[in-house]
Design a protein around this motif. Structure first.
Motif: not given
Length: 228
Positions: A143, A171, A195, A201
């Motif tokens: 991440r 997120e 993220v 995404l």
């Protein structure tokens, strides 16, 4: 082989809100390597010796610029410009584009780990707490913190409750850009989110049926397969 998973911890308003999974200086794992031969001898140390070896580097930070190779001297100068530390810090190149930074001043370290995310040559600079026996070849970045924009966003939704709810559905929210929070920017909402580099995404969301696009700043340069 152990695969370290480094999490680039998101910056937020207060340093005490961040949970840093840093090693306990008093905790030294057992050495289970009992094999010893002339070809590959096993070098043994006591726990006290291991503690003394690690002590000077406790509290150091691991850095990596995602998606771009950066030279040692350039990064040092860039860090001086980004952080403006009050005291001297030591930077060491680790290989595989990782750098280890040791701070002499706690406030300099706090600023480096909580203020951001920062960018170097248009790519995100990830910051991680150091880990013992770090091997850059055995690391996986899961991440990272990034900035996202919501262009053409209606002004009535420029409030903290609304922006946090939107960001948390997309997120994990870290913080809201101060100028955005204060309604001083009218062109787009700017949010810092954490993220997951192992999944796609979300590129849009809806409010009352109307779709809004989401733009991730600098994310075009990150490979979600390896974090480079």
């Amino acid at each position: 082989m152990m695969l370290w998973k480094l999490i680039s911890l998101c910056p937020c308003a207060a340093a005490e809100d961040i949970e840093w999974e840093e090693p306990d200086p008093s905790d030294v794992e057992e050495d289970f390597s009992n094999d010893d031969d002339d070809v590959c001898p096993n070098i043994e140390f006591t726990k006290e010796e291991i503690k003394s070896f690690r002590a000077p580097w406790w509290g150091s930070l691991l850095l990596k610029v995602l998606g771009r190779r950066v030279g040692y001297m350039y990064l040092r100068k860039r860090l001086e410009s980004l952080w403006r530390p009050e005291r001297r810090h030591v930077a060491v190149s680790f290989g595989s584009d990782y750098f280890l930074v040791k701070f002499e001043h706690l406030e300099d370290r706090r600023f480096a780990r909580t203020e951001g995310p920062r960018m170097v040559l248009g790519h995100y600079l990830t910051v991680h707490p150091s880990v013992p026996d770090f091997d850059p070849q055995e690391v996986q970045i899961d991440r990272t913190a990034v900035w996202l924009h919501i262009p053409k966003f209606p002004m009535e939704y420029y409030n903290e409750v609304c922006l946090r709810r939107i960001a948390n559905r997309l997120e994990k929210i870290a913080k809201i850009d101060f100028n955005t929070k204060a309604d001083e920017k009218g062109k787009f909402a700017r949010l810092c989110v954490e993220v997951n580099l192992n999944r796609w995404l979300r590129a849009k969301f809806r409010i009352r049926g109307k779709p809004f696009l989401v733009e991730y700043e600098g994310i075009h340069s990150v490979c979600f397969g390896c974090g480079r």
